[in-house]
Enzyme design. Structure first.
Site, PDB file in Angstrom:
ATOM      1  N   ASP A   1       7.286  -8.884  -2.090  1.00 13.09           N
ATOM      2  CA  ASP A   1       6.721  -7.719  -2.741  1.00 13.09           C
ATOM      3  C   ASP A   1       7.447  -7.929  -4.086  1.00 13.09           C
ATOM      4  O   ASP A   1       8.883  -8.345  -4.150  1.00 13.09           O
ATOM      5  CB  ASP A   1       7.144  -6.249  -2.067  1.00 13.09           C
ATOM      6  CG  ASP A   1       6.473  -5.303  -3.052  1.00 13.09           C
ATOM      7  OD1 ASP A   1       5.195  -5.549  -3.276  1.00 13.09           O
ATOM      8  OD2 ASP A   1       6.937  -4.218  -3.216  1.00 13.09           O
TER       9      ASP A   1
ATOM     10  N   ASN B   1      -2.801 -12.262  -2.953  1.00 16.43           N
ATOM     11  CA  ASN B   1      -3.140 -12.572  -4.348  1.00 16.43           C
ATOM     12  C   ASN B   1      -3.103 -14.240  -4.589  1.00 16.43           C
ATOM     13  O   ASN B   1      -2.098 -14.756  -4.205  1.00 16.43           O
ATOM     14  CB  ASN B   1      -1.671 -11.851  -5.128  1.00 16.43           C
ATOM     15  CG  ASN B   1      -1.702 -12.243  -6.572  1.00 16.43           C
ATOM     16  OD1 ASN B   1      -2.227 -13.348  -7.054  1.00 16.43           O
ATOM     17  ND2 ASN B   1      -1.194 -11.197  -7.258  1.00 16.43           N
TER      18      ASN B   1
HETATM   19  P1  ITT Z   1       0.306  -9.058  -2.112  1.00 11.14           P
HETATM   20  O1  ITT Z   1      -0.867  -9.078  -1.224  1.00 11.14           O
HETATM   21  O2  ITT Z   1       1.176 -10.194  -1.985  1.00 11.14           O
HETATM   22  O3  ITT Z   1       0.906  -7.877  -1.956  1.00 11.14           O
HETATM   23  P2  ITT Z   1      -0.157  -8.062  -4.972  1.00 11.14           P
HETATM   24  O4  ITT Z   1      -0.899  -8.579  -5.815  1.00 11.14           O
HETATM   25  O5  ITT Z   1      -0.542  -6.632  -4.294  1.00 11.14           O
HETATM   26  O6  ITT Z   1      -0.294  -8.909  -3.783  1.00 11.14           O
HETATM   27  P3  ITT Z   1       2.798  -6.987  -5.148  1.00 11.14           P
HETATM   28  O7  ITT Z   1       2.601  -5.757  -4.611  1.00 11.14           O
HETATM   29  O8  ITT Z   1       3.807  -7.673  -4.974  1.00 11.14           O
HETATM   30  O9  ITT Z   1       1.353  -8.071  -5.335  1.00 11.14           O
HETATM   31  O10 ITT Z   1       2.719  -6.832  -6.861  1.00 11.14           O
HETATM   32  C1  ITT Z   1       2.705  -5.793  -7.619  1.00 11.14           C
HETATM   33  C2  ITT Z   1       2.219  -5.842  -8.847  1.00 11.14           C
HETATM   34  O11 ITT Z   1       3.259  -6.513  -9.806  1.00 11.14           O
HETATM   35  C3  ITT Z   1       1.002  -6.933  -9.049  1.00 11.14           C
HETATM   36  O12 ITT Z   1      -0.133  -6.317  -8.648  1.00 11.14           O
HETATM   37  C4  ITT Z   1       1.208  -7.415 -10.409  1.00 11.14           C
HETATM   38  O13 ITT Z   1       0.525  -6.525 -11.388  1.00 11.14           O
HETATM   39  C5  ITT Z   1       2.679  -7.421 -10.691  1.00 11.14           C
HETATM   40  N1  ITT Z   1       3.128  -8.721 -10.550  1.00 11.14           N
HETATM   41  C6  ITT Z   1       3.960  -9.212  -9.445  1.00 11.14           C
HETATM   42  N2  ITT Z   1       4.353 -10.443  -9.761  1.00 11.14           N
HETATM   43  C7  ITT Z   1       3.892 -10.676 -11.053  1.00 11.14           C
HETATM   44  C8  ITT Z   1       4.225 -11.846 -11.716  1.00 11.14           C
HETATM   45  O14 ITT Z   1       4.705 -13.018 -11.270  1.00 11.14           O
HETATM   46  N3  ITT Z   1       3.294 -11.849 -12.827  1.00 11.14           N
HETATM   47  C9  ITT Z   1       2.803 -10.563 -13.391  1.00 11.14           C
HETATM   48  N4  ITT Z   1       2.800  -9.697 -12.718  1.00 11.14           N
HETATM   49  C10 ITT Z   1       3.120  -9.558 -11.459  1.00 11.14           C
END
Ligand code: ITT
Length: 188
Positions: free
Chosen positions: A65, A9
């Site tokens: 996460d 991300n």
């Molecule tokens: P990784 O490769 O780091 O896992 P990811 O986008 O899959 O990236 P996560 O599993 O940690 O990230 O996050 C789960 C979801 O939660 C992510 O897809 C977002 O939709 C939401 N999320 C996490 N952090 C956020 C933030 O700071 N602001 C808004 N949405 C967030």
């Protein structure tokens, strides 16, 4: 000082890069192929991801996460935030809260730090706030357009990265980590 952040991300990475830069830590992104494990808590997911990444990365790294926990939905979507975002997005969460007087919610981050030869360390960060009644703003990612942290009237998506970093779950976990990381470095 260089450190790797394993994440697919880019927005997450840029937030972390800006914040850790203030501590003199130079962050580099590595996006490695991983299957996200299913677990009951963010900490367990972060731990499993760190263990898997450890097999492929021979340097110090962080991995995290994060999730959104809506109180009146029994803390849904929580550990399923990624899947739920892909399936129903911000609009879906707004629909689930139609008519709900309680719109309180929190974001949480579980961050794991790993270095060769030592046990994995964990740091968490949490921010309380409310789900907006409509999507607002264009910055950020994920649920940012519907999340208003306590202490602000703006959604995360209406904030710059610097402003979001004043409030966010991720920045809180990163600050705790950075203080620990730097004090440990000074001891050596
Ligand atoms: P990784 O490769 O780091 O896992 P990811 O986008 O899959 O990236 P996560 O599993 O940690 O990230 O996050 C789960 C979801 O939660 C992510 O897809 C977002 O939709 C939401 N999320 C996490 N952090 C956020 C933030 O700071 N602001 C808004 N949405 C967030």
């Amino acid at each position: 000082m260089k450190l790797i952040f394993i994440t697919g991300n880019l927005e997450k990475f840029l937030e972390a890069k800006k914040l850790l830069g203030e501590f003199g830590i130079r962050l580099e992104q590595a996006d490695i192929e991983m299957t996200e494990p299913q677990s009951d808590t963010l900490e367990e997911v972060a731990e499993k991801c760190a263990e898997e990444a450890l097999k492929k990365v021979g340097e110090c790294f962080i991995i995290e996460d994060s999730g959104l926990f809506v109180n009146s939905l029994n803390c849904f979507p929580g550990v399923y935030s990624s899947y739920v975002y892909r399936k129903i997005g911000c609009e879906g969460i707004l629909r689930l809260l139609t008519g709900s007087a309680d719109r309180s919610a929190y974001f949480m981050t579980a961050l794991a730090y790993s270095e060769p030869g030592n046990r994995i360390r964990f740091f968490t960060g949490r921010v309380e706030g409310n789900i907006a009644t409509e999507q607002r703003g264009k910055s950020g990612f994920g649920y940012d357009p519907i999340y208003i942290p306590l202490g602000s009237n703006l959604t995360f998506a209406e904030m710059s990265t610097e402003e979001k970093n004043k409030f966010s779950h991720r920045s809180r976990a990163l600050r705790t980590f950075a203080s620990w990381f730097l004090s440990r470095h000074e001891e050596k």
